[in-house]
Scaffold this motif. Structure first.
Motif, mmCIF file in Angstrom:
data_model
loop_
_atom_site.group_PDB
_atom_site.id
_atom_site.type_symbol
_atom_site.label_atom_id
_atom_site.label_comp_id
_atom_site.label_asym_id
_atom_site.label_seq_id
_atom_site.Cartn_x
_atom_site.Cartn_y
_atom_site.Cartn_z
ATOM 1 N N THR A 51 0.844 -1.195 0.000
ATOM 2 C CA THR A 51 0.000 0.000 0.000
ATOM 3 C C THR A 51 0.878 1.243 0.000
ATOM 4 O O THR A 51 2.019 1.228 0.484
ATOM 5 C CB THR A 51 -0.933 0.042 1.224
ATOM 6 N N LEU A 52 0.347 2.314 -0.566
ATOM 7 C CA LEU A 52 1.018 3.606 -0.499
ATOM 8 C C LEU A 52 0.785 4.205 0.882
ATOM 9 O O LEU A 52 -0.357 4.291 1.342
ATOM 10 C CB LEU A 52 0.463 4.549 -1.572
ATOM 11 N N GLY A 53 1.864 4.583 1.542
ATOM 12 C CA GLY A 53 1.731 5.164 2.865
ATOM 13 C C GLY A 53 1.661 4.094 3.934
ATOM 14 O O GLY A 53 1.394 2.923 3.654
ATOM 15 N N PRO A 54 1.889 4.476 5.185
ATOM 16 C CA PRO A 54 1.843 3.515 6.292
ATOM 17 C C PRO A 54 0.422 3.071 6.602
ATOM 18 O O PRO A 54 -0.538 3.800 6.346
ATOM 19 C CB PRO A 54 2.453 4.294 7.462
ATOM 20 N N ARG A 55 0.286 1.874 7.120
ATOM 21 C CA ARG A 55 -0.987 1.338 7.593
ATOM 22 C C ARG A 55 -0.742 0.682 8.944
ATOM 23 O O ARG A 55 0.299 0.045 9.127
ATOM 24 C CB ARG A 55 -1.529 0.283 6.615
ATOM 25 N N PRO A 56 -1.699 0.770 9.870
ATOM 26 C CA PRO A 56 -1.501 0.159 11.195
ATOM 27 C C PRO A 56 -1.197 -1.331 11.132
ATOM 28 O O PRO A 56 -0.436 -1.851 11.952
ATOM 29 C CB PRO A 56 -2.830 0.432 11.909
ATOM 30 N N GLU A 57 -1.806 -2.020 10.153
ATOM 31 C CA GLU A 57 -1.631 -3.477 10.075
ATOM 32 C C GLU A 57 -0.314 -3.877 9.394
ATOM 33 O O GLU A 57 0.046 -5.058 9.369
ATOM 34 C CB GLU A 57 -2.808 -4.124 9.342
ATOM 35 N N ASN A 58 0.411 -2.917 8.816
ATOM 36 C CA ASN A 58 1.655 -3.219 8.115
ATOM 37 C C ASN A 58 2.861 -2.905 9.000
ATOM 38 O O ASN A 58 2.994 -1.802 9.517
ATOM 39 C CB ASN A 58 1.737 -2.410 6.820
ATOM 40 N N ASP A 59 3.740 -3.902 9.162
ATOM 41 C CA ASP A 59 4.891 -3.716 10.050
ATOM 42 C C ASP A 59 6.186 -3.414 9.312
ATOM 43 O O ASP A 59 7.240 -3.275 9.932
ATOM 44 C CB ASP A 59 5.067 -4.953 10.930
ATOM 45 N N ALA A 60 6.121 -3.330 7.980
ATOM 46 C CA ALA A 60 7.328 -3.050 7.198
ATOM 47 C C ALA A 60 7.100 -1.813 6.329
ATOM 48 O O ALA A 60 6.063 -1.688 5.665
ATOM 49 C CB ALA A 60 7.688 -4.245 6.325
ATOM 50 N N VAL A 61 8.074 -0.909 6.339
ATOM 51 C CA VAL A 61 7.971 0.341 5.574
ATOM 52 C C VAL A 61 9.276 0.565 4.819
ATOM 53 O O VAL A 61 10.366 0.365 5.355
ATOM 54 C CB VAL A 61 7.698 1.551 6.512
ATOM 55 N N LEU A 62 9.149 0.965 3.533
ATOM 56 C CA LEU A 62 10.306 1.361 2.736
ATOM 57 C C LEU A 62 10.048 2.743 2.161
ATOM 58 O O LEU A 62 8.930 3.060 1.735
ATOM 59 C CB LEU A 62 10.546 0.363 1.593
#
Length: 354
Positions: free
Chosen positions: A286-297
């Motif tokens: 997804t574009l942008g952070p999401r609470p359910e996502n634990d990985a960000v680039l």
């Protein structure tokens, strides 16, 4: 699986010094629809032809309903086959084409006429019995070929890329029809295709083949979401490949383009500093952070393609480019090329490729 209806064990096929199928094993249940999926030359059609009796295995055995058919002639196997090129007899009517196998088997004319009528109803061409193949469209000809294969009530139905000569719209319609007919009759079926969408959409299980071997056997869900080899991951579906470096194997910590990600499992056997290939499906991002996502680039928008209901976005992450699709929202304008962006995903969706 209960006792297999079709069993292919240790099958090998060589033409002179060239081995085209090696140590192929597969058990197929009664009424199951299994697709052989792979690129040209991977051996899938050769396996099909060995089941049909058109090629003899160099080694191994084939059983149908517990009966060893490995060395039997094609007409002794009670197997129906549908070819890519229809293979209808041009000088026979549709009804005569469908009746051909029944006539060879010595079925009475009254019983044959009754069975032909059933088959023409099944393929939704009851009024076409008196026509000749040249008077039919490609899709209609392939329906007739299917009816001809099914008329003698075979134990196993084999389909060798039956849709590849048809245009896209007809292909989708006919593949759904084939699956519907197969379910109605409950016939054990092997379907050969190089089209992943075809295999994913209609199969109970898929055998992904490469280099004469079965790379992976599983349900469409398993093949797509849990590929076991790099080839399967690349061949089935669209895939983003990210190159990482192990920073702590005991915790699953890796760096991707100098950014830290922690995998949900240990990298047993890996060494710190070792390169690791990671795969990620576009729909997991997804574009942008999401609470359910634990990985960000972090990255930068490289391309944006507006496709109506979907916007296809390519994001540069260091030297890598990551593709993802996002739904069009009339209240939110799409991102712009050059825009700095974060993409996020669940580390559970990362696949470590070997």
């Amino acid at each position: 699986m209960a006792e297999p209806f079709l069993s292919i064990q240790g099958v090998k096929k060589s033409f002179g010094p060239t081995t085209v199928v090696q140590d192929f094993n597969l058990d197929v249940g009664s009424g199951e629809f299994v697709s052989f999926l792979g690129p040209s030359g991977c051996g899938k059609t050769t396996v099909l032809r060995m089941v049909a009796g058109f090629e003899e295995p160099s080694a191994g055995s084939i059983h149908i309903g517990g009966r060893d058919i490995t060395r039997l002639k094609p007409n002794q196997r009670n197997v129906g086959m549908v070819f890519q090129a229809y293979a209808l007899f041009p000088n026979l009517t549709v009804a005569q084409n469908v009746a051909f196998g029944l006539k060879v088997a010595g079925v009475s004319k009254a019983d044959s006429d009754r069975r032909v009528a059933e088959m023409l109803d099944l393929i939704k061409l009851p009024q076409f019995g008196d026509r000749y193949p040249y008077q039919l469209s490609g899709g209609q000809q392939q329906r007739v070929a299917l009816a001809r294969a099914l008329a003698p009530k075979p134990k196993v139905l084999l389909l060798d890329e039956p849709l590849s000569a048809l245009d896209a719209k007809v292909r989708v319609s006919l593949r759904d029809e084939i699956r519907s007919i197969q379910r109605e009759l409950g016939i054990t079926t092997i379907f050969v295709t190089h089209d992943q969408e075809e295999a994913l959409s209609i199969s109970d299980r898929i055998v992904v083949m490469y280099g004469g071997k079965a790379e992976q056997v599983g349900t469409p869900f398993e093949i797509y979401n849990r590929p076991q080899t790099r080839f399967v991951a690349n061949f089935v579906g669209t895939l983003n490949l990210l190159e990482g470096t192990v920073t702590d194997a005991s915790t699953g910590a890796v760096q991707v383009e100098a950014q830290d990600i922690t995998l949900p499992h240990k990298l047993n056997g890996a060494q710190t500093g070792e390169a690791v290939s990671l795969a990620l499906r576009p729909e997991a991002i997804t574009l942008g952070p999401r609470p359910e996502n634990d990985a960000v680039l972090r990255g930068e928008i490289a391309e944006v393609h507006f496709l109506g209901s979907v916007i296809r976005v390519r994001v540069g992450v260091g030297r890598s480019v990551v593709s993802l699709d996002t739904f069009n929202n009339s209240a939110t304008p799409p991102p712009t090329v050059g825009q700095k962006i974060e993409i996020s995903f669940s580390s559970n969706d990362l696949l470590v490729l070997h």
